[in-house]
Design a protein around this motif. Structure first.
Motif, PDB file in Angstrom:
ATOM      1  N   TYR A  31       0.850  -1.102   0.181  1.00 51.86           N
ATOM      2  CA  TYR A  31      -0.150   0.023  -0.038  1.00 51.86           C
ATOM      3  C   TYR A  31       1.041   1.115   0.024  1.00 51.86           C
ATOM      4  N   TRP A  32       0.412   2.199  -0.841  1.00 54.38           N
ATOM      5  CA  TRP A  32       1.214   3.426  -0.917  1.00 54.38           C
ATOM      6  C   TRP A  32      -0.022   4.774  -0.806  1.00 54.38           C
ATOM      7  N   GLU A  33       0.532   5.731  -0.297  1.00 55.68           N
ATOM      8  CA  GLU A  33      -0.230   6.870  -0.480  1.00 55.68           C
ATOM      9  C   GLU A  33       0.508   8.197  -0.477  1.00 55.68           C
ATOM     10  N   ARG A  34      -0.088   9.211  -1.345  1.00 52.78           N
ATOM     11  CA  ARG A  34       0.313  10.492  -1.567  1.00 52.78           C
ATOM     12  C   ARG A  34      -0.540  11.488  -0.887  1.00 52.78           C
ATOM     13  N   ALA A  35      -0.145  12.274   0.061  1.00 49.87           N
ATOM     14  CA  ALA A  35      -1.096  13.167   0.891  1.00 49.87           C
ATOM     15  C   ALA A  35      -0.527  14.413   0.773  1.00 49.87           C
ATOM     16  N   LYS A  36      -1.271  15.692   0.753  1.00 50.22           N
ATOM     17  CA  LYS A  36      -1.165  16.967   0.836  1.00 50.22           C
ATOM     18  C   LYS A  36      -0.598  17.364   2.209  1.00 50.22           C
ATOM     19  N   ASP A  37      -0.682  16.687   3.338  1.00 47.03           N
ATOM     20  CA  ASP A  37      -0.185  17.268   4.341  1.00 47.03           C
ATOM     21  C   ASP A  37       0.019  15.713   5.450  1.00 47.03           C
ATOM     22  N   SER A  38       0.461  15.858   6.717  1.00 47.96           N
ATOM     23  CA  SER A  38       0.540  14.729   7.387  1.00 47.96           C
ATOM     24  C   SER A  38      -0.456  14.612   8.262  1.00 47.96           C
ATOM     25  N   SER A  39      -1.516  15.120   8.218  1.00 51.52           N
ATOM     26  CA  SER A  39      -2.489  15.130   9.166  1.00 51.52           C
ATOM     27  C   SER A  39      -3.175  13.738   9.414  1.00 51.52           C
ATOM     28  N   GLY A  40      -2.994  12.980   8.286  1.00 51.64           N
ATOM     29  CA  GLY A  40      -3.601  11.608   8.698  1.00 51.64           C
ATOM     30  C   GLY A  40      -5.141  11.380   8.237  1.00 51.64           C
ATOM     31  N   SER A  44      -6.999  14.369   3.202  1.00 48.43           N
ATOM     32  CA  SER A  44      -5.641  14.900   2.647  1.00 48.43           C
ATOM     33  C   SER A  44      -5.016  14.081   1.695  1.00 48.43           C
ATOM     34  N   ILE A  45      -5.540  12.716   1.239  1.00 51.36           N
ATOM     35  CA  ILE A  45      -4.955  12.117   0.384  1.00 51.36           C
ATOM     36  C   ILE A  45      -5.197  12.275  -0.904  1.00 51.36           C
ATOM     37  N   THR A  46      -4.045  12.371  -1.653  1.00 51.41           N
ATOM     38  CA  THR A  46      -4.482  12.959  -3.037  1.00 51.41           C
ATOM     39  C   THR A  46      -4.193  11.726  -3.926  1.00 51.41           C
ATOM     40  N   ALA A  47      -3.760  10.497  -3.854  1.00 53.51           N
ATOM     41  CA  ALA A  47      -3.503   9.380  -4.668  1.00 53.51           C
ATOM     42  C   ALA A  47      -3.162   8.141  -3.422  1.00 53.51           C
ATOM     43  N   ASN A  48      -3.604   7.174  -3.880  1.00 55.19           N
ATOM     44  CA  ASN A  48      -3.384   6.006  -3.393  1.00 55.19           C
ATOM     45  C   ASN A  48      -3.486   4.598  -4.096  1.00 55.19           C
ATOM     46  N   ASP A  49      -2.812   3.361  -3.711  1.00 58.57           N
ATOM     47  CA  ASP A  49      -3.077   2.358  -4.316  1.00 58.57           C
ATOM     48  C   ASP A  49      -2.444   1.036  -3.299  1.00 58.57           C
ATOM     49  N   ASN A  50      -2.992  -0.079  -3.731  1.00 59.92           N
ATOM     50  CA  ASN A  50      -2.559  -1.375  -3.324  1.00 59.92           C
ATOM     51  C   ASN A  50      -2.049  -2.186  -4.417  1.00 59.92           C
ATOM     52  N   LEU A  51      -0.800  -2.434  -4.374  1.00 58.57           N
ATOM     53  CA  LEU A  51      -0.067  -3.256  -5.455  1.00 58.57           C
ATOM     54  C   LEU A  51       0.134  -4.617  -5.161  1.00 58.57           C
ATOM     55  N   ASN A  52       0.007  -5.441  -6.164  1.00 55.61           N
ATOM     56  CA  ASN A  52       0.192  -7.141  -6.052  1.00 55.61           C
ATOM     57  C   ASN A  52       1.360  -7.316  -6.890  1.00 55.61           C
ATOM     58  N   GLY A  53       2.206  -6.321  -7.571  1.00 55.24           N
ATOM     59  CA  GLY A  53       3.218  -6.482  -8.437  1.00 55.24           C
ATOM     60  C   GLY A  53       3.859  -5.079  -8.254  1.00 55.24           C
ATOM     61  N   SER A  54       4.726  -4.759  -9.189  1.00 53.73           N
ATOM     62  CA  SER A  54       5.657  -3.725  -9.182  1.00 53.73           C
ATOM     63  C   SER A  54       4.723  -2.385  -9.323  1.00 53.73           C
ATOM     64  N   GLY A  55       5.306  -1.216  -9.274  1.00 54.34           N
ATOM     65  CA  GLY A  55       4.653  -0.080  -9.233  1.00 54.34           C
ATOM     66  C   GLY A  55       5.646   0.976  -9.162  1.00 54.34           C
ATOM     67  N   LEU A  56       4.981   2.141  -9.775  1.00 51.26           N
ATOM     68  CA  LEU A  56       5.607   3.546  -9.707  1.00 51.26           C
ATOM     69  C   LEU A  56       4.691   4.707  -9.221  1.00 51.26           C
ATOM     70  N   VAL A  57       5.349   5.569  -8.375  1.00 51.89           N
ATOM     71  CA  VAL A  57       4.832   6.778  -7.905  1.00 51.89           C
ATOM     72  C   VAL A  57       5.605   7.858  -8.227  1.00 51.89           C
ATOM     73  N   THR A  58       5.080   9.027  -8.457  1.00 55.20           N
ATOM     74  CA  THR A  58       5.846  10.246  -8.447  1.00 55.20           C
ATOM     75  C   THR A  58       5.194  11.103  -7.385  1.00 55.20           C
ATOM     76  N   VAL A  59       6.404  11.787  -6.620  1.00 55.83           N
ATOM     77  CA  VAL A  59       6.035  12.388  -5.546  1.00 55.83           C
ATOM     78  C   VAL A  59       6.551  13.978  -5.529  1.00 55.83           C
ATOM     79  N   GLU A  63       4.678  17.189  -0.117  1.00 61.62           N
ATOM     80  CA  GLU A  63       3.625  16.171   0.173  1.00 61.62           C
ATOM     81  C   GLU A  63       4.358  15.165   1.186  1.00 61.62           C
ATOM     82  N   THR A  64       3.296  14.368   1.743  1.00 62.49           N
ATOM     83  CA  THR A  64       3.534  13.142   2.408  1.00 62.49           C
ATOM     84  C   THR A  64       3.591  12.122   1.806  1.00 62.49           C
TER      85      THR A  64
END
Length: 77
Positions: A31-40, A44-59, A63-64
């Motif tokens: 699991y990964w997520e990008r957020a606009k702040d660290s509030s939790g 605040s989540i701008t993007a997220n995903d659950n991967l079962n294989g490889s993946g890319l993310v641009t930060v 951001e957090t």
């Protein structure tokens, strides 16, 4: 960068594109997520995903980035 943790982009990690090979050994998913702040907060989540294989993310700076159950993230761009 380790596959588990919460990081401030521009402080704990550089902005850019990162790649993971996917879930760590024995993990159900990565699991990964990008957020606009660290509030939790959900809003605040701008993007997220659950991967079962490889993946890319641009930060982007300011951001957090949060990752759980993933193999290491490697900067590729």
């Amino acid at each position: 960068m380790p596959g588990d943790g919460t990081y401030l982009v521009g402080g704990d990690m550089k902005s850019g594109t990162y790649k993971t090979k996917g879930p760590a050994d024995g993990s159900f998913g990565c699991y990964w997520e990008r957020a606009k702040d660290s509030s939790g907060e959900f809003t605040s989540i701008t993007a997220n995903d659950n991967l079962n294989g490889s993946g890319l993310v641009t930060v982007r700076k300011g951001e957090t980035f949060k990752s759980s159950g993933c193999q290491d993230w490697v900067k590729v761009g």
